[in-house]
Design a protein around this motif. Sequence first.
Motif, PDB file in Angstrom:
ATOM      1  N   ASN A   4       0.820  -1.207   0.000  1.00 17.57           N
ATOM      2  CA  ASN A   4       0.000   0.000   0.000  1.00 17.57           C
ATOM      3  C   ASN A   4       0.853   1.256   0.000  1.00 17.57           C
ATOM      4  OD1 ASN A   4      -2.377  -1.417  -0.033  1.00 17.57           O
ATOM      5  ND2 ASN A   4      -2.616  -1.451   2.205  1.00 17.57           N
ATOM      6  N   GLU A   5       2.022   1.172   0.676  1.00 14.90           N
ATOM      7  CA  GLU A   5       2.878   2.345   0.763  1.00 14.90           C
ATOM      8  C   GLU A   5       3.475   2.721  -0.592  1.00 14.90           C
ATOM      9  OE1 GLU A   5       2.954  -0.219   2.793  1.00 14.90           O
ATOM     10  OE2 GLU A   5       2.230   0.660   4.655  1.00 14.90           O
ATOM     11  N   LEU A   7       1.951   2.169  -3.612  1.00 17.25           N
ATOM     12  CA  LEU A   7       0.953   2.422  -4.636  1.00 17.25           C
ATOM     13  C   LEU A   7       0.919   3.901  -4.996  1.00 17.25           C
ATOM     14  CD1 LEU A   7      -2.049   0.243  -3.392  1.00 17.25           C
ATOM     15  CD2 LEU A   7      -0.450  -0.278  -5.235  1.00 17.25           C
ATOM     16  N   ARG A   8       0.788   4.154  -6.281  1.00 18.85           N
ATOM     17  CA  ARG A   8       0.643   5.527  -6.742  1.00 18.85           C
ATOM     18  C   ARG A   8      -0.809   5.963  -6.595  1.00 18.85           C
ATOM     19  NH1 ARG A   8       2.512   6.508 -12.466  1.00 18.85           N
ATOM     20  NH2 ARG A   8       1.393   4.569 -12.918  1.00 18.85           N
ATOM     21  N   CYS A   9      -1.031   7.243  -6.324  1.00 13.20           N
ATOM     22  CA  CYS A   9      -2.366   7.784  -6.120  1.00 13.20           C
ATOM     23  C   CYS A   9      -3.027   8.077  -7.468  1.00 13.20           C
ATOM     24  CB  CYS A   9      -2.277   9.054  -5.281  1.00 13.20           C
ATOM     25  SG  CYS A   9      -3.806   9.995  -5.165  1.00 13.20           S
ATOM     26  N   GLU A  35      -3.580   3.545  -5.660  1.00 15.97           N
ATOM     27  CA  GLU A  35      -4.499   3.854  -4.569  1.00 15.97           C
ATOM     28  C   GLU A  35      -5.547   4.777  -5.167  1.00 15.97           C
ATOM     29  OE1 GLU A  35      -4.754   6.312  -0.356  1.00 15.97           O
ATOM     30  OE2 GLU A  35      -2.875   6.249  -1.482  1.00 15.97           O
ATOM     31  N   ILE A  37      -8.634   7.172  -5.505  1.00 10.81           N
ATOM     32  CA  ILE A  37      -9.393   8.142  -4.724  1.00 10.81           C
ATOM     33  C   ILE A  37     -10.563   8.619  -5.575  1.00 10.81           C
ATOM     34  CG2 ILE A  37      -9.339  10.372  -3.547  1.00 10.81           C
ATOM     35  CD1 ILE A  37      -6.407   9.927  -2.987  1.00 10.81           C
ATOM     36  N   GLU A  59      -2.068  15.570  -2.097  1.00 14.11           N
ATOM     37  CA  GLU A  59      -2.130  14.148  -2.454  1.00 14.11           C
ATOM     38  C   GLU A  59      -1.259  13.792  -3.655  1.00 14.11           C
ATOM     39  OE1 GLU A  59      -6.663  13.471  -0.714  1.00 14.11           O
ATOM     40  OE2 GLU A  59      -6.289  13.339  -2.874  1.00 14.11           O
TER      41      GLU A  59
END
Length: 288
Positions: A4-5, A7-9, A35, A37, A59
């Motif tokens: 998770n750390e 992962l690109r947003c 990740e 959103i 973000e």
Amino acid sequence: METNESLRCAWITGAGGLIGRYLAETQTSHAARFEIIPLTRLMLDLTDFAAVEKRFRAERPALVIHCAAMSKSPDCQANPAQAKKINVEATAQLAALAADADFIFFSSDLVFDGRKGGYIETDPVNPLSVYGETKVQAEQIVLTNPRHTVIRTSLNSGASPNGISAYNEQLRAAWKKGLTLNLFFDEFRCPIPASVTARAIWELAGQRWSGLYHLAGSQRLSRAAIGELVAARHPELKAGIKPCSLREYQGEPRPADTSLNCSKIQKVLSFPLPGFTQHLRDHPEEQF
């Protein structure tokens, strides 16, 4: 496997709409790299430019899939200034903020005047509506960045979060009220399920292709034929359809044939874009 750390947003604007919902919920290997959103209007007003910039800086999404729009043509005709603010100015700001990121913008087949159909990406645009005009303006802004992408799509079907956004939902709602719908037999589109659109977009994002692409179903259908196909899925509604000619229409100008040639994007996808009839037959479980 990415943690998770690492992962690109990825931002998905318009997540409260039809395509945005499917993009946010689609599970593919490409989507799993981000990740995700999902952003609805209540979560972030894209016309509040200061708020958008503040959140973007915090973000720093590596990918923005921009689905949000003022998409109902009558609303755009009635309020062109608002249509420009949402469809052009908000897009311009997002594209500028994402100058060094991947950016995918959703446009429409309604950038064309419908005089010939079978449009390819290099055909000249000539929108007949305010909505189409705003999409053309936004396309031109987005494509100034060579790493950004414009997707022109057609009628998308499926189950929207509010239950009334997709054209198939609007047809069903009218039939539930006992209405008979006048549907044109000489107005043509290339309908595509939103589930297919989402799968294609995630593949495109995963391969980091950029530029201008047409993304629609492989079958050219009239409005009347589309209505008949949706009605066949819901015999309990006793759907009323009255085929009529676009020549009888008295409202704002409507393009007669905005069917899209999708050969360009088909070459980079791992699966064939389906015709609407085929997809309905092969996926009886999907909502239409």
